[in-house]
Design a protein around this motif. Structure first.
Motif, short mmCIF file in Angstrom:
data_model
loop_
_atom_site.label_atom_id
_atom_site.label_comp_id
_atom_site.label_asym_id
_atom_site.label_seq_id
_atom_site.Cartn_x
_atom_site.Cartn_y
_atom_site.Cartn_z
N LEU A 111 -19.01 33.21 66.78
CA LEU A 111 -17.60 32.82 66.77
C LEU A 111 -17.22 32.08 68.05
O LEU A 111 -16.46 31.10 68.02
CB LEU A 111 -16.71 34.07 66.60
N CYS A 116 -18.41 28.37 62.18
CA CYS A 116 -17.67 29.17 61.20
C CYS A 116 -18.64 29.91 60.28
O CYS A 116 -19.51 29.28 59.66
CB CYS A 116 -16.78 28.25 60.35
N CYS A 140 -11.09 44.18 60.64
CA CYS A 140 -10.82 42.87 61.27
C CYS A 140 -11.59 41.76 60.55
O CYS A 140 -11.08 40.65 60.37
CB CYS A 140 -11.23 42.90 62.74
N TYR A 144 -10.17 38.42 58.69
CA TYR A 144 -10.72 37.07 58.89
C TYR A 144 -11.05 36.41 57.54
O TYR A 144 -10.80 35.22 57.33
CB TYR A 144 -11.96 37.14 59.77
N LYS A 147 -7.91 35.24 55.90
CA LYS A 147 -7.37 34.06 56.60
C LYS A 147 -8.15 32.80 56.24
O LYS A 147 -7.59 31.71 56.13
CB LYS A 147 -7.43 34.32 58.11
N GLN A 148 -9.49 32.97 56.04
CA GLN A 148 -10.34 31.82 55.74
C GLN A 148 -10.44 31.53 54.24
O GLN A 148 -11.21 30.66 53.82
CB GLN A 148 -11.75 32.07 56.30
#
Length: 883
Positions: A111, A116, A140, A144, A147-148
């Motif tokens: 990261l 990605c 978490c 992620y 969000k992606q």
């Protein structure tokens, strides 16, 4: 100029062809995990292709597969360019190697580098989070994903379902599953697996039905999980799933075969398991292990050993589970020799430090070896003993009688930082059987409360059992009332201990408690209640239990059937006992013992000995209890020579070493037969140190034959061993009185009085309308006591009118407990109903005559049981020999 350009083109084409060749070679070697593919690395460098990311990623994968994660990491660090495939390949290599901390560090570095991650990267990260227990980190990662835009990705949905399931959040996993649309077979299978892991077997099966209705075809792993659920749901479900495997046309590979074998063996259908294993020739270590484990689980021990040998011949290497299974066979068969042979193979395989194998070895030596030190040595060799290791060793010490040592091991276990579980606590408590261990019991009770293990029903049942065993019934009942829920074991254990402690009249009330708690009576409970009814002589209650066992189907259990034989035999209903015995399909040793006992105690001596002969003809081997019963029958029938013959046959014919109880019976047989010197010789030559009981037995024979010198010697020897037993004084005093030596009789009574020794009060009980009424000698508190004494007085008057009073005593015997029980029963039973009285001591001559005379006057059968012997009175006669 054109030539130079053409030359460059040719060289470029050659490099391209070489690059393609290298790529194909690497792909082939990757697919087949061939180390030889690494040789391509050198020409790649020489050709200047070391910057080719595609080739490097293939090389990275090959290094990881063939040479391990460290070589792969070294290559990864030297790669000039890295993409998501490079990072994911390295991270995945660490995950596969079990180095999850490093895997997460690489993910963080990825990261930071700005690369990605894709769905495969994130899937590997979730696996590491599960393995490390990093729920927050995993949460978490999920954030992620969302969000992606990965929240609908089937690969990641499967990973998240597995992640939540590993943390026992099955409901959350199912919510996520329902949120996502268009599942693939992997996510369906993962959700089914989650339900199976959470032991929600029915939901797993229902989800499979939903999967089929959604048009998603299952794969072999779907069926592997479903078969695991069927191992619990039962054979019918298992066969349905097997049929679906055939319906979907899945190839029966070794993975599916192993799952099917495991399911059939757990459902106790070993024949089907063997058939499945033979459908194809493919075998591996896991399949052999499943076969061995299944055969052992179904008590096919010889076949399990044969399967293990076949596995070795086929050159399949046993793993830790294989060794654990075959060691379980040696434990169950008590075969130390087999266990030692397997132990040597474990050492050769280098698995002696493995915790599962070590646990199996500890258990084997505990069960098979007389030396507990063997188990201790194996335990000390386990590198990291777990709670199972400690519990097995502690239980072993307890089983071998080293109760305080087992408690000290428990303390050592805690000091080692291993937390005991409910089985550890219950195992130690369950072994404590003496009052002097009460402080340790209380300490374990306190520990259970502090660690919250007290709420576990296994611990609660163990505490109830030990308190009841120690006679602390109030404490046992206090725990019962505090329990949030109770099971059959709770009440069965309590009933068994109360029965052993002589609290028979209280045991039958437990039946009502179980009914009120809506607890189903099982075979063990029913056998216990039948035993109580038999000991109490409560025929009415016993018949009610018999009816319940027939209606509930429990009568098919041999333990219940044996209980019925025992019940009817002890209640004097020998025809019913024989009928119950005849309904047993394959009588075992306990069945035959119950029949022999019933016949002998009811005075059918020749029939009892004939039953013993039938037992031998049926191929059922007699046990030590059988010979106790046969010797007792010979004693009651005054068959002295036959009794000696049976005693001698124990060792010579049946390889049964006579124990102290057998010698007591032999001495009684010889003594009652008047062969007092031979009886004394038996005591002097037997391989045991004489106890007070055997001296008391010969003293009783001396009284019968009025041999004062030997009687005095027996009394002296017996009192040296048990000076607080008043029976020696009473027997000796009665002998003096019978021989006209009243001065010595009075002197003996005086000595007994000075020592403040008193005979235990005589007790008799009788069942009237499902209630047990207890009487003691000189009873004055019974609600009907006045009527009872009036009845006795009227009977005495009748005796005098019929001149039956000669030889009948008055005074103390007038108030003996059996007379009171009989008078009460006569007042409260219909004229033709038999009366059954149970007595805790021998019936005296006067009371025996009294009952005989009663049956002269009243046409009624009266059965009096004293210990294991019954007196059936009818029309002035008694069933006992010589009366």
């Amino acid at each position: 100029m054109l030539c130079k350009t053409g030359s460059r083109i040719i060289k470029l084409n050659e490099v391209t062809r070489l690059e393609e060749t290298c790529s194909r070679l690497l792909s082939f070697c990757n697919s087949n995990v061939l180390k030889e593919g690494i040789s391509v690395h050198s020409p790649i460098i020489k050709l200047g292709l070391h910057d080719n990311l595609f080739l490097n990623n293939n090389l990275l994968s090959l290094y990881a597969k063939c040479f391990g994660v460290h070589k792969a990491r070294h290559f990864f660090d030297e790669m000039p360019y890295k993409d998501v495939v490079s990072w994911t390949g390295t991270l995945s290599a660490y995950v596969k190697a079990g180095n999850h901390n490093t895997a997460l560090q690489i993910f963080d570095s990825m990261l930071v580098s700005g690369q990605c991650p894709n769905e495969f990267t994130l899937s590997s990260v979730l696996r590491s989070c599960s393995a490390l227990g990093e729920f927050q980190y995993g949460a978490c990662v999920q954030a992620y994903m969302i969000k992606q835009g990965f929240d609908q990705n089937p690969v990641l949905v499967s990973g998240l379902i597995d992640f939540y399931s590993k943390f026992d959040y099955t409901d959350e996993a199912y919510k996520l599953f329902n949120y996502v649309e268009n599942h693939d077979k992997v996510s369906w299978t993962m959700m089914i697996s989650s339900f199976v892991q959470d032991q929600r077997w029915n939901q797993a099966l229902q989800l499979y039905v939903d999967m089929i209705e959604a048009g998603v075809p299952p794969n072999q792993f779907t069926f592997v999980k479903l078969l695991a659920a069927c191992s619990v749901l039962g054979l019918h479900c298992g066969k349905l799933v097997h049929a679906h495997i055939l319906l979907w046309g899945l190839k029966l590979n070794v993975v599916l075969k192993t799952a099917l074998v495991d399911m059939y063996s757990r459902c106790q259908s070993m024949e089907d398991a063997v058939k499945v294993s033979n459908l194809t020739p493919e075998y591996d270590t896991l399949l052999y292990t499943a076969m061995i484990s299944g055969l052992a689980h179904n008590f096919m021990f010889e076949k399990a050993i044969v399967a293990f040998r076949e596995m070795r011949i086929s050159e399949f290497v046993p793993n830790n589970f294989t060794f654990s299974s075959i060691l379980n066979v040696s434990s169950l068969t008590f075969s130390l020799e087999l266990g030692q042979q397997i132990h040597s193979r474990v050492v050769v395989a280098g698995l002696e430090n493995d915790v599962s194998v070590g646990n199996a070895l500890v258990n084997m030596y505990v069960k098979c070896s007389d030396n507990i030190g063997d188990a201790l040595r194996v335990f000390r060799g386990i590198s990291l003993p777990n709670v199972i290791s400690w519990t097995s060793l502690i239980a072993g010490f307890a089983e071998h009688g080293f109760l305080l040592d087992s408690f000290h091991l428990f303390m050592e276990m805690r000091a080692a930082g291993v937390q005991p579980n409910s089985f550890t606590i219950s195992g130690i408590i369950g072994s404590f059987n003496a009052a002097e261990l009460l402080p340790q019991t209380l300490m374990l009770h306190g520990h259970a409360i502090k660690t919250n293990l007290y709420k576990d029903i296994v611990v609660q049942n163990a505490l109830i059992d030990v308190y009841a065993r120690l006679g602390m019934l109030d404490d046992a009942w206090q725990i019962v009332h505090m329990m949030s829920h109770r099971d059959a074991i709770t009440y069965t254990s309590l009933a068994s201990r109360m029965n052993q402690g002589g609290h028979h009249e209280l045991v039958l009330s437990i039946f009502t408690d179980m009914y009120n708690d809506d607890i189903k009576i099982d075979a063990f409970s029913m056998a216990g209640f039948l035993s109580t009814s038999a000991d109490l002589g409560t025929m009415v209650t016993g018949k009610q239990l018999h009816c319940h066992s027939v209606k509930s189907g429990l009568g098919k259990w041999i333990s219940v059937a044996n209980g019925l034989v025992d019940l009817y035999g002890k209640c004097g209903c020998i025809s019913d006992a024989q009928r119950a015995f005849g309904e047993i399909t394959v009588p075992d040793t306990f069945s035959w013992n119950g029949l022999i006992s019933g016949l002998a105690s009811n005075g059918y001596i020749s029939s009892a000995l004939s039953a013993f002969d039938d037992m031998k003809l049926a191929g059922v081997k007699p046990d030590p209890v059988t010979f106790l019963l046969v010797l007792s029958a010979c004693n009651n029938g005054k068959l002295v020579d036959l009794g000696i013959e049976y005693f001698q046959s124990m060792r010579e014919t049946y390889d049964i070493e006579p124990q102290m109880d057998h010698y007591v019976h032999l001495v009684d047989i010889l003594g009652q037969g008047g062969r007092l010197e031979e009886a004394m010789e038996v005591i002097q030559t037997m391989p045991f140190r004489a106890d007070a009981l055997i001296y008391k037995t010969l003293l009783r024979a001396c009284k019968a034959h009025r041999n004062i010198p030997l009687a005095e010697d027996m009394a002296k020897r017996g009192l040296q061993l048990d000076p607080s037993d008043p029976a020696f004084y009473i027997l000796l005093a009665n002998l003096y009185d019978d021989c006209g030596r009243h001065d010595l009789g009075e002197k003996t009574h005086k000595v007994m009085s000075e020592k403040r020794l008193r005979k235990s009060p005589s007790q008799s009980w009788v069942e009237i309308r499902n209630k047990v009424h207890l009487f003691v000698a000189g009873e004055r508190l019974h609600p009907q006591i006045n009527e009872i004494y009036k009845k006795l007085e009227s009977l005495e008057a009748e005796f005098k009118n019929h001149r039956y009073h000669q030889g009948m005593g008055v005074g103390d015997s007038y108030y003996h407990s059996e007379k009171l029980a009989l008078a009460f029963a006569l007042l409260n039973t219909p004229s033709k109903t038999p009366i059954r009285i149970v007595k805790n001591s021998s019936i005296c001559k006067d009371c025996h005559n009294f009952v005989k005379f009663v049956t002269h006057l009243i046409d009624k059968e009266i059965i009096v049981r004293e210990g294991k012997r019954l007196h059936s009175f009818r029309k002035g006669e008694c069933s006992c020999t010589g009366c």
